[in-house]
Design an enzyme around this catalytic site. Sequence first.
Site, PDB file in Angstrom:
ATOM      1  N   LYS A  46       0.793  -1.676  -0.152  1.00 50.57           N
ATOM      2  CA  LYS A  46      -0.206   0.246   0.165  1.00 50.57           C
ATOM      3  C   LYS A  46       0.427   1.432   0.147  1.00 50.57           C
ATOM      4  O   LYS A  46       1.769   1.698   0.573  1.00 50.57           O
ATOM      5  CB  LYS A  46      -0.602  -0.222   1.252  1.00 50.57           C
ATOM      6  CG  LYS A  46      -1.863   1.317   1.664  1.00 50.57           C
ATOM      7  CD  LYS A  46      -2.434   0.702   2.923  1.00 50.57           C
ATOM      8  CE  LYS A  46      -3.755   1.379   3.413  1.00 50.57           C
ATOM      9  NZ  LYS A  46      -2.845   2.704   3.255  1.00 50.57           N
TER      10      LYS A  46
HETATM   11  P1  FBP Z   1      -6.409   7.372   4.633  1.00 50.06           P
HETATM   12  O1  FBP Z   1      -6.759   6.802   3.141  1.00 50.06           O
HETATM   13  O2  FBP Z   1      -7.495   8.203   5.545  1.00 50.06           O
HETATM   14  O3  FBP Z   1      -5.054   8.203   4.085  1.00 50.06           O
HETATM   15  O4  FBP Z   1      -5.857   5.966   5.322  1.00 50.06           O
HETATM   16  C1  FBP Z   1      -4.730   5.201   5.044  1.00 50.06           C
HETATM   17  C2  FBP Z   1      -3.745   5.145   5.923  1.00 50.06           C
HETATM   18  O5  FBP Z   1      -2.427   4.469   5.428  1.00 50.06           O
HETATM   19  C3  FBP Z   1      -4.202   4.327   6.840  1.00 50.06           C
HETATM   20  O6  FBP Z   1      -4.291   3.309   7.553  1.00 50.06           O
HETATM   21  C4  FBP Z   1      -3.661   5.829   8.396  1.00 50.06           C
HETATM   22  O7  FBP Z   1      -4.217   5.468   9.781  1.00 50.06           O
HETATM   23  C5  FBP Z   1      -2.948   6.010   7.552  1.00 50.06           C
HETATM   24  O8  FBP Z   1      -3.111   6.499   6.620  1.00 50.06           O
HETATM   25  C6  FBP Z   1      -1.831   6.874   7.889  1.00 50.06           C
HETATM   26  O9  FBP Z   1      -1.189   8.120   6.912  1.00 50.06           O
HETATM   27  P2  FBP Z   1      -0.076   8.768   8.062  1.00 50.06           P
HETATM   28  O10 FBP Z   1       1.310   7.416   8.273  1.00 50.06           O
HETATM   29  O11 FBP Z   1       0.257   9.651   6.309  1.00 50.06           O
HETATM   30  O12 FBP Z   1      -0.263   9.819   8.507  1.00 50.06           O
END
Ligand code: FBP
Length: 273
Positions: free
Chosen positions: A190
Amino acid sequence: MKHHTDSQIYRNGNSLILAYDHGTEHGPVDFEPMPKSSDPKHVFQVGRHDAVTAIALQKGNAEYYRNWEEENNVKDGAPLLVKLNGNSALPKREDYYSPKQCSVKYALEELGAEAVGFTMYAGSVNEDRMWKEFREVQEEARKYGVPVVMWSYPRGKGIEENDEYSGQKDPDVVAYGARLGLELGADMVKCKYPGRQEDWKQLEEAVPGFKTVMSGGSKRSDKDFLRDIHDTIEVGGNGLAVGRNIFQREDPEELLDKLEKVIFEGKDVEEAI
Ligand code: FBP
């Protein structure tokens, strides 16, 4: 050892993972735009949409999820992906690190997870430690035969202090993160969307045939969001792992209907909208 491509987390080879670990990663602030989203039961319910092939939860929410299914006799909840590590936005750390708070054994034997997830911060001074932890997770998951999804987010001093990179969304950095997922033995990575289709193409060229999903990011319009996911799929992407763009909407089902067309039915943005 073959990659896991026959799991419930795939539909026609693609995935839509509903991520709901934001209470850990960002705190309740992420629920403010849509206060009902702080109730896990609301988001569990959203996960029953046909487009959702997995719901990604931290251990505590995963326990809550299984209780919710049992108490409400829910048989069509989204397959469970337990996020094994995670970190809050509260501590002041020397560099990025995501500690593990759930074992593969607990996720599989107690929670009945269909997949596990692990955040990797390559580029942090803690990279070596996280590699070791990932190795243990990956080898354990292989014994149970479940897919391992790597949240591959290179960040930290190694990225910030390298003049060749413009930051964690630099296309070279994102492609490198994807490649690490492949080489360290994940089944799917991802990755953050750098912003242009050609950047995602570069990522795909770094990991031919490997499963990749775009990380949702902050909330944007239906059209912009669908465009991004469409553009990744067109060059070989396998879908989405998304949180805020779903649960921060008043009517998430409406966008999920559209995403279903783009991710699983090969439709264009204009056809889906
Ligand atoms: P979003 O679609 O809200 O960006 O979520 C994806 C994700 O990977 C979540 O699993 C996680 O909480 C968040 O983004 C972490 O994002 P970052 O570390 O960039 O703040």
